[in-house]
Design a protein around this motif. Sequence first.
Motif, short mmCIF file in Angstrom:
data_model
loop_
_atom_site.label_atom_id
_atom_site.label_comp_id
_atom_site.label_asym_id
_atom_site.label_seq_id
_atom_site.Cartn_x
_atom_site.Cartn_y
_atom_site.Cartn_z
N PHE A 377 0.86 -1.18 0.00
CA PHE A 377 0.00 0.00 0.00
C PHE A 377 0.90 1.23 0.00
O PHE A 377 1.86 1.29 0.76
CB PHE A 377 -0.89 0.05 1.24
N ARG A 378 0.56 2.22 -0.83
CA ARG A 378 1.29 3.49 -0.79
C ARG A 378 0.31 4.64 -0.88
O ARG A 378 -0.83 4.49 -1.33
CB ARG A 378 2.38 3.56 -1.85
N THR A 379 0.79 5.80 -0.50
CA THR A 379 -0.09 6.95 -0.35
C THR A 379 -0.73 7.40 -1.66
O THR A 379 -1.87 7.89 -1.66
CB THR A 379 0.66 8.13 0.29
N SER A 380 -0.03 7.25 -2.78
CA SER A 380 -0.62 7.68 -4.05
C SER A 380 -1.84 6.84 -4.41
O SER A 380 -2.80 7.36 -4.99
CB SER A 380 0.42 7.62 -5.17
N GLU A 381 -1.80 5.55 -4.09
CA GLU A 381 -3.01 4.74 -4.32
C GLU A 381 -4.15 5.27 -3.47
O GLU A 381 -5.28 5.39 -3.95
CB GLU A 381 -2.76 3.27 -3.96
N ILE A 382 -3.87 5.58 -2.22
CA ILE A 382 -4.92 6.02 -1.31
C ILE A 382 -5.48 7.37 -1.78
O ILE A 382 -6.69 7.62 -1.70
CB ILE A 382 -4.38 6.12 0.13
N LEU A 383 -4.62 8.24 -2.28
CA LEU A 383 -5.09 9.52 -2.82
C LEU A 383 -5.99 9.28 -4.02
O LEU A 383 -7.04 9.95 -4.17
CB LEU A 383 -3.89 10.38 -3.21
N LEU A 384 -5.64 8.34 -4.87
CA LEU A 384 -6.47 8.03 -6.03
C LEU A 384 -7.76 7.32 -5.62
O LEU A 384 -8.80 7.51 -6.26
CB LEU A 384 -5.68 7.17 -7.02
N ASN A 385 -7.71 6.52 -4.57
CA ASN A 385 -8.95 5.94 -4.03
C ASN A 385 -9.92 7.05 -3.65
O ASN A 385 -11.12 7.02 -3.99
CB ASN A 385 -8.65 5.09 -2.79
N ARG A 386 -9.41 8.04 -2.93
CA ARG A 386 -10.27 9.13 -2.48
C ARG A 386 -10.77 9.96 -3.65
O ARG A 386 -11.95 10.34 -3.70
CB ARG A 386 -9.52 10.02 -1.48
N ALA A 387 -9.89 10.21 -4.62
CA ALA A 387 -10.30 10.98 -5.79
C ALA A 387 -11.42 10.27 -6.53
O ALA A 387 -12.40 10.91 -6.97
CB ALA A 387 -9.10 11.18 -6.72
N GLU A 388 -11.30 8.96 -6.68
CA GLU A 388 -12.35 8.22 -7.39
C GLU A 388 -13.66 8.25 -6.61
O GLU A 388 -14.74 8.40 -7.21
CB GLU A 388 -11.90 6.78 -7.62
N ALA A 389 -13.58 8.09 -5.30
CA ALA A 389 -14.80 8.13 -4.49
C ALA A 389 -15.48 9.50 -4.60
O ALA A 389 -16.70 9.59 -4.77
CB ALA A 389 -14.47 7.81 -3.04
N TYR A 390 -14.68 10.57 -4.53
CA TYR A 390 -15.26 11.90 -4.69
C TYR A 390 -15.90 12.05 -6.08
O TYR A 390 -17.01 12.60 -6.21
CB TYR A 390 -14.17 12.96 -4.53
N ALA A 391 -15.22 11.60 -7.11
CA ALA A 391 -15.75 11.74 -8.46
C ALA A 391 -17.05 10.96 -8.62
O ALA A 391 -17.99 11.41 -9.29
CB ALA A 391 -14.72 11.27 -9.48
N ARG A 392 -17.10 9.78 -8.02
CA ARG A 392 -18.32 8.97 -8.14
C ARG A 392 -19.49 9.57 -7.36
O ARG A 392 -20.64 9.36 -7.73
CB ARG A 392 -18.04 7.54 -7.68
N LYS A 393 -19.21 10.30 -6.29
CA LYS A 393 -20.30 10.96 -5.56
C LYS A 393 -20.98 11.98 -6.46
O LYS A 393 -22.21 12.10 -6.45
CB LYS A 393 -19.76 11.61 -4.29
N GLY A 394 -20.21 12.75 -7.21
CA GLY A 394 -20.76 13.54 -8.29
C GLY A 394 -21.30 14.91 -7.95
O GLY A 394 -21.58 15.71 -8.85
N ASP A 395 -21.48 15.24 -6.67
CA ASP A 395 -21.96 16.58 -6.34
C ASP A 395 -20.83 17.58 -6.54
O ASP A 395 -19.65 17.22 -6.62
CB ASP A 395 -22.47 16.62 -4.90
#
Length: 497
Positions: A377-395
């Motif tokens: 696990f590395r921090t860039s993956e976790i940052l991309l996890n969060r970015a994808e979750a935010y994008a999928r929320k869509g607001d």
Amino acid sequence: MKKYIYLIVLLVVITATACKKVLTTTPRQSITPDVALTSSAGVSSLLNSIYTSFGASNNYGLSRILLPEVLADNVINTTTNNNSYRTQEANQPGSTYGDWSNNYNIIFRTNLVVDAVDNGILQGASDTQKANFKGEALFFRALAYFQLAISFSYIPGNEVNNWKLGVPIMLKPTKSLTEVEFPARNTNVEVYTQIKTDLNNAIGLLTNNTRNSKAYVSRAAAQALLSRVSLYTLDLDATIANSTAVLNTTSINGSATSVAQTGADLVTMWRTYKEKSESIWQISKNTQDNLGTGSIQAWFSIYPRPVNSGSTGNPTRVSFADLRVAPALLALFNATDIRRTQLIEGPYTKSGQSGLYFSNKYSGTGGVNGLDDIVVFRTSEILLNRAEAYARKGDAASVLNAIADVNVIRTRAGLTALATSTTAAAVLTEVLLQRRLELAFEGHRWYDLVRTQSTITKDPAGLYQTGPVDYTDRRILAQIPIAQVDVNKNLVQNPGY
């Protein structure tokens, strides 16, 4: 049957005897036969055996990093190769990676540790020690079940033809032959619920400063795994919460931890062979491992040229260089992207085949082939996890957060920042692209394609061609080993096998 019983007897022997010494620095290579679970030394030794299992060549030591790249579309074989990964490149039935027996072997050992802590078998340990022992065991059990779940079952909500079987959940220790069970498969929902329960409990027990190296798991490691699991199951709020908790962590087991902010920082991170700055949990490798041609470097890198001759101390390569970067992946990088110019090298000619490019992430920077620690696990993956979750929320607010996160990845690579006016759909597309480019050769690609129900289109330059693998294809799920189905009549095989 004989093989299954032998495994149980082996575990009983391992945990029923006494111990003389235990690891105090980095995970040991094996369990001392003299170790008993009545002592802290015994529990530590059993946990060390689990660390070793996750670092073995059939796990993160090689296969769990390499095979998801070959099964998908990031790497292909060179014309001269050792025939080792032809079936995976061609996605032949039965080649999908699963590792059933080894994961259950790990689960059996974690159950013994949890039982020792919960039921008073472990004597003389402090409350802090007990909490850490149990937290590590729960983390490992969750990771083993997650590996099983993503290989042998569909993610809840992504089922094909309503196939909802997961894998058997086994939480009780097996200490004698009379306790051997032959369970049926639980549902996929039940398995993922158990994974999340174990991880949430582990987070409450672990700290980020109990151990002395990122080679040991921590609270941040459990949060990182829960971030990944939550993203796979589209639990977006949990993804964001756990990702943020990890990204707010500045030190893990005494080593600084952060997201690389510049391209130079990113390259330096990959050239640091121990305690990488972005690492959250990593598999420790040392000269005693003697990986040689069994290392990730041996398959992904080119022989004999070193990464940078002279000043960096990188060794002359000892490698097969059998797995090259797929041309279609290479074409996705901007020509000036630092991940293209510094973390991929070429063109090279190998045995008359020219124009070959190879990954440069596993470069033997420590001066010994395969010595570099392997990042799980590395921090860039976790940052991309969060970015994808935010994008999928869509607001609107979430999309702006997604843009901010993905722009960290883009700008440090030398790309221009996304405009704040970018639409949610476009941001999600960009996040998924950056995920592919950023995490290439780290063991994510197959699972990212499967979890998004994408068709897997093989690179046309591949030697062992197969047609596109549609999400409804039986090969998306791994085949349960026939020997397991023969022994356990309650097991139902996956469709098509």
